[in-house]
Design a protein around this motif. Structure first.
Motif, PDB file in Angstrom:
ATOM      1  N   ALA A 133       3.057   6.226   0.641  1.00 46.64           N
ATOM      2  CA  ALA A 133       3.503   6.602   1.997  1.00 46.64           C
ATOM      3  C   ALA A 133       3.441   5.414   2.957  1.00 46.64           C
ATOM      4  CB  ALA A 133       2.689   7.787   2.512  1.00 46.64           C
ATOM      5  N   LEU A 134       4.059   4.328   2.563  1.00 48.82           N
ATOM      6  CA  LEU A 134       3.939   3.072   3.293  1.00 48.82           C
ATOM      7  C   LEU A 134       4.630   3.060   4.653  1.00 48.82           C
ATOM      8  CD1 LEU A 134       4.517   0.602   0.325  1.00 48.82           C
ATOM      9  CD2 LEU A 134       2.335   1.314   1.325  1.00 48.82           C
ATOM     10  N   LYS A 135       5.666   3.852   4.819  1.00 55.34           N
ATOM     11  CA  LYS A 135       6.406   3.869   6.074  1.00 55.34           C
ATOM     12  C   LYS A 135       6.175   5.170   6.830  1.00 55.34           C
ATOM     13  CE  LYS A 135      10.322   0.980   4.621  1.00 55.34           C
ATOM     14  NZ  LYS A 135      11.796   0.952   4.547  1.00 55.34           N
ATOM     15  N   ARG A 136       6.290   5.072   8.128  1.00 53.39           N
ATOM     16  CA  ARG A 136       6.141   6.265   8.969  1.00 53.39           C
ATOM     17  C   ARG A 136       7.138   7.348   8.541  1.00 53.39           C
ATOM     18  NH1 ARG A 136       4.496   6.821  14.924  1.00 53.39           N
ATOM     19  NH2 ARG A 136       4.941   9.007  15.279  1.00 53.39           N
ATOM     20  N   SER A 137       8.364   6.966   8.244  1.00 51.93           N
ATOM     21  CA  SER A 137       9.364   7.963   7.851  1.00 51.93           C
ATOM     22  C   SER A 137       8.942   8.699   6.575  1.00 51.93           C
ATOM     23  CB  SER A 137      10.740   7.313   7.665  1.00 51.93           C
ATOM     24  OG  SER A 137      10.711   6.343   6.640  1.00 51.93           O
ATOM     25  N   TYR A 138       8.269   8.010   5.655  1.00 52.58           N
ATOM     26  CA  TYR A 138       7.789   8.666   4.436  1.00 52.58           C
ATOM     27  C   TYR A 138       6.691   9.663   4.788  1.00 52.58           C
ATOM     28  CZ  TYR A 138       9.688   4.382   2.191  1.00 52.58           C
ATOM     29  OH  TYR A 138      10.459   3.332   1.779  1.00 52.58           O
ATOM     30  N   ASP A 190       2.567  -8.015  -2.534  1.00 53.20           N
ATOM     31  CA  ASP A 190       2.984  -8.657  -1.283  1.00 53.20           C
ATOM     32  C   ASP A 190       4.131  -7.891  -0.638  1.00 53.20           C
ATOM     33  OD1 ASP A 190       1.071 -10.647  -1.468  1.00 53.20           O
ATOM     34  OD2 ASP A 190       2.437 -12.092  -2.388  1.00 53.20           O
ATOM     35  N   GLY A 191       5.048  -7.410  -1.452  1.00 51.47           N
ATOM     36  CA  GLY A 191       6.169  -6.621  -0.936  1.00 51.47           C
ATOM     37  C   GLY A 191       5.704  -5.333  -0.288  1.00 51.47           C
ATOM     38  N   GLN A 192       4.684  -4.709  -0.865  1.00 57.16           N
ATOM     39  CA  GLN A 192       4.164  -3.480  -0.262  1.00 57.16           C
ATOM     40  C   GLN A 192       3.543  -3.768   1.101  1.00 57.16           C
ATOM     41  OE1 GLN A 192       1.716  -0.998  -2.816  1.00 57.16           O
ATOM     42  NE2 GLN A 192       3.594   0.092  -3.328  1.00 57.16           N
ATOM     43  N   PHE A 193       2.836  -4.871   1.198  1.00 50.48           N
ATOM     44  CA  PHE A 193       2.252  -5.219   2.500  1.00 50.48           C
ATOM     45  C   PHE A 193       3.337  -5.548   3.528  1.00 50.48           C
ATOM     46  CE2 PHE A 193      -1.892  -5.528   0.424  1.00 50.48           C
ATOM     47  CZ  PHE A 193      -2.700  -4.985   1.393  1.00 50.48           C
ATOM     48  N   ARG A 194       4.452  -6.129   3.084  1.00 53.08           N
ATOM     49  CA  ARG A 194       5.550  -6.412   4.021  1.00 53.08           C
ATOM     50  C   ARG A 194       6.198  -5.124   4.516  1.00 53.08           C
ATOM     51  NH1 ARG A 194       6.416 -10.620   0.504  1.00 53.08           N
ATOM     52  NH2 ARG A 194       8.039  -9.520  -0.637  1.00 53.08           N
ATOM     53  N   VAL A 195       6.313  -4.143   3.643  1.00 56.63           N
ATOM     54  CA  VAL A 195       6.953  -2.869   3.982  1.00 56.63           C
ATOM     55  C   VAL A 195       6.002  -1.958   4.776  1.00 56.63           C
ATOM     56  CG1 VAL A 195       7.830  -0.726   2.929  1.00 56.63           C
ATOM     57  CG2 VAL A 195       8.551  -2.925   2.035  1.00 56.63           C
ATOM     58  N   LEU A 196       4.714  -2.127   4.565  1.00 52.18           N
ATOM     59  CA  LEU A 196       3.719  -1.239   5.160  1.00 52.18           C
ATOM     60  C   LEU A 196       3.844  -1.153   6.684  1.00 52.18           C
ATOM     61  CD1 LEU A 196       1.121   0.499   4.979  1.00 52.18           C
ATOM     62  CD2 LEU A 196      -0.172  -1.648   5.118  1.00 52.18           C
ATOM     63  N   MET A 255      -3.273   7.709   1.059  1.00 53.49           N
ATOM     64  CA  MET A 255      -2.136   6.816   1.116  1.00 53.49           C
ATOM     65  C   MET A 255      -2.621   5.389   1.228  1.00 53.49           C
ATOM     66  SD  MET A 255      -0.863   7.327   5.052  1.00 53.49           S
ATOM     67  CE  MET A 255      -0.368   5.654   5.311  1.00 53.49           C
ATOM     68  N   GLY A 256      -1.750   4.453   0.864  1.00 51.70           N
ATOM     69  CA  GLY A 256      -2.069   3.040   0.949  1.00 51.70           C
ATOM     70  C   GLY A 256      -1.295   2.273  -0.102  1.00 51.70           C
ATOM     71  N   VAL A 257      -1.428   0.969  -0.050  1.00 54.75           N
ATOM     72  CA  VAL A 257      -0.736   0.126  -1.021  1.00 54.75           C
ATOM     73  C   VAL A 257      -1.347   0.336  -2.407  1.00 54.75           C
ATOM     74  CG1 VAL A 257      -0.109  -1.593   0.715  1.00 54.75           C
ATOM     75  CG2 VAL A 257      -2.231  -1.870  -0.599  1.00 54.75           C
ATOM     76  N   ALA A 258      -0.642  -0.139  -3.410  1.00 55.73           N
ATOM     77  CA  ALA A 258      -1.156  -0.083  -4.781  1.00 55.73           C
ATOM     78  C   ALA A 258      -2.498  -0.796  -4.838  1.00 55.73           C
ATOM     79  CB  ALA A 258      -0.163  -0.738  -5.731  1.00 55.73           C
TER      80      ALA A 258
END
Length: 159
Positions: A76-81, A122-128, A1-4
């Protein structure tokens, strides 16, 4: 898992090859509408991701039912995912490829032919939501060589 751009596909494929396990890239589970949004530079919402995550969970469950170990890459950027993917699946070991946004942006700039647009990073890092200790996620640095990362994951799943 991780950002793009964190190396999920590279490390996941190598790991699956080394262990002789099935492999799937979660990008291939996206419906056409999700790919169209990302291609247009539009970030996915939780509503977009939920059916996709359920499809990945079903793939995991099919392998579990058949007794076939597998590797699947997923942001899987969020704990809920992560909870959706690992809940009631104690044998699933999430591995987080963690890295600096500048390094990953550089990797993204060098990548071609992928539907995910570098401007969305950048959006992925904000959501992570970085994994918490109680999630039991193996956290590895993206700047390590892929073979080293594979060796560390192999040691974790086959001590």
């Amino acid at each position: 898992m991780g950002v793009a751009g964190s190396g999920k596909t590279t490390v996941g494929r190598l790991l699956a090859e080394r262990l002789g396990w099935d492999f799937a890239d979660a990008d291939h589970f996206h419906p056409a509408a999700n790919i169209a949004k990302m291609t247009a530079g539009i970030p996915l919402t939780d509503a977009d991701r939920t059916p996709w995550l359920h499809t990945i969970a079903a793939w995991i469950d099919e392998r579990r039912a058949d007794g076939r170990p597998a590797v699947v890459t997923c942001s899987a950027l969020k704990r809920s995912y992560r909870t959706l993917l690992t809940g009631d699946r104690p044998e699933v070991l999430p591995v987080f490829l963690d890295g600096d946004s500048a390094l990953i942006a550089l990797r993204m700039a060098r990548r071609s032919g992928h539907f995910f647009r570098p401007g969305m990073l950048d959006g992925q890092f904000r959501v992570l939501e970085r994994p918490a200790p109680d999630e039991h996620v193996l956290v590895l640095p993206v700047d390590a060589p892929a073979d080293e990362l594979v060796a560390l994951v192999t040691a974790a799943v086959r001590p």
